[in-house]
Design a protein around this motif. Sequence first.
Motif, PDB file in Angstrom:
ATOM      1  N   ARG A  72       0.741  -1.183  -0.142  1.00 36.97           N
ATOM      2  CA  ARG A  72      -0.194  -0.063   0.100  1.00 36.97           C
ATOM      3  C   ARG A  72       0.974   1.251   0.050  1.00 36.97           C
ATOM      4  NH1 ARG A  72       0.764   1.599   4.906  1.00 36.97           N
ATOM      5  NH2 ARG A  72       0.885  -0.141   6.509  1.00 36.97           N
ATOM      6  N   VAL A  83      -1.275   4.686  -8.897  1.00 34.38           N
ATOM      7  CA  VAL A  83      -1.539   3.522  -8.434  1.00 34.38           C
ATOM      8  C   VAL A  83      -2.319   3.464  -7.182  1.00 34.38           C
ATOM      9  CG1 VAL A  83       0.417   2.317  -9.581  1.00 34.38           C
ATOM     10  CG2 VAL A  83       0.787   3.288  -7.303  1.00 34.38           C
ATOM     11  N   GLU A  84      -2.219   4.376  -6.226  1.00 35.51           N
ATOM     12  CA  GLU A  84      -2.912   4.384  -5.001  1.00 35.51           C
ATOM     13  C   GLU A  84      -4.317   4.540  -5.129  1.00 35.51           C
ATOM     14  OE1 GLU A  84      -0.827   8.288  -5.132  1.00 35.51           O
ATOM     15  OE2 GLU A  84      -0.344   6.387  -5.866  1.00 35.51           O
ATOM     16  N   ILE A  86      -6.263   3.287  -7.785  1.00 34.46           N
ATOM     17  CA  ILE A  86      -6.863   2.592  -8.769  1.00 34.46           C
ATOM     18  C   ILE A  86      -7.808   1.812  -7.582  1.00 34.46           C
ATOM     19  CG2 ILE A  86      -6.522   0.391  -9.896  1.00 34.46           C
ATOM     20  CD1 ILE A  86      -3.772   1.538 -11.032  1.00 34.46           C
ATOM     21  N   GLU A  87      -9.031   1.514  -8.289  1.00 35.97           N
ATOM     22  CA  GLU A  87      -9.991   0.793  -7.243  1.00 35.97           C
ATOM     23  C   GLU A  87     -10.186  -0.608  -7.251  1.00 35.97           C
ATOM     24  OE1 GLU A  87     -13.826   3.016  -7.379  1.00 35.97           O
ATOM     25  OE2 GLU A  87     -12.900   4.827  -7.155  1.00 35.97           O
ATOM     26  N   LYS A  89      -9.157  -4.062  -7.394  1.00 38.64           N
ATOM     27  CA  LYS A  89      -7.676  -4.677  -6.581  1.00 38.64           C
ATOM     28  C   LYS A  89      -6.828  -5.263  -7.506  1.00 38.64           C
ATOM     29  CE  LYS A  89      -7.129  -8.294  -3.377  1.00 38.64           C
ATOM     30  NZ  LYS A  89      -7.743  -9.439  -2.596  1.00 38.64           N
ATOM     31  N   GLN A  92      -5.028  -3.089  -9.602  1.00 42.06           N
ATOM     32  CA  GLN A  92      -4.091  -2.189  -8.588  1.00 42.06           C
ATOM     33  C   GLN A  92      -2.754  -3.076  -8.325  1.00 42.06           C
ATOM     34  OE1 GLN A  92      -4.898  -1.241  -4.622  1.00 42.06           O
ATOM     35  NE2 GLN A  92      -4.126   0.991  -4.948  1.00 42.06           N
ATOM     36  N   ARG A  95      -0.591  -3.183 -11.553  1.00 44.76           N
ATOM     37  CA  ARG A  95       0.296  -1.839 -11.551  1.00 44.76           C
ATOM     38  C   ARG A  95       1.131  -1.757 -10.358  1.00 44.76           C
ATOM     39  NH1 ARG A  95      -0.322  -1.502 -16.839  1.00 44.76           N
ATOM     40  NH2 ARG A  95      -2.477  -1.074 -17.373  1.00 44.76           N
ATOM     41  N   TRP A  96       1.078  -2.219  -9.151  1.00 48.44           N
ATOM     42  CA  TRP A  96       2.083  -2.318  -8.372  1.00 48.44           C
ATOM     43  C   TRP A  96       3.341  -2.869  -8.864  1.00 48.44           C
ATOM     44  CZ3 TRP A  96      -1.285  -4.311  -3.599  1.00 48.44           C
ATOM     45  CH2 TRP A  96      -1.913  -3.217  -2.968  1.00 48.44           C
TER      46      TRP A  96
END
Length: 116
Positions: A72, A83-84, A86-87, A89, A92, A95-96
């Motif tokens: 996170r 990225v923080e 992006i809804e 899951k 995200q 993309r992490w």
Amino acid sequence: MKNTKIFAMPFASVYPLYVQKVEKKGRTKEEVDEIIYWLTGYDEATLQRQLENNVDFETFFEQAPQMNSNARLIKGVICGYRVEEIEDKLMQQIRWLDKLADELAKGKKMEKILRK
């Protein structure tokens, strides 16, 4: 950000692109593996198994042994999205991993990439 095509894409087809990207910048496959291990909890054997089984991104992240609680802390822009924020899951998580690979390719120190 609805691109469900990427969810069905085999992780094994993208993995060499991560490696290629960082090797062009003087980093290594082992470092790519290290960021994957850190993010997902896979180890060398389980990552190799996922690659051999040609699992898609959705399965790759669903079967991840343990997503890192510090993931996170990954912030910034990738593919035009923060990225923080992006809804979805799964998107995200993908993309992490993209962001970590970018940071590696840009020469960031591993301890910063791994949010230590």
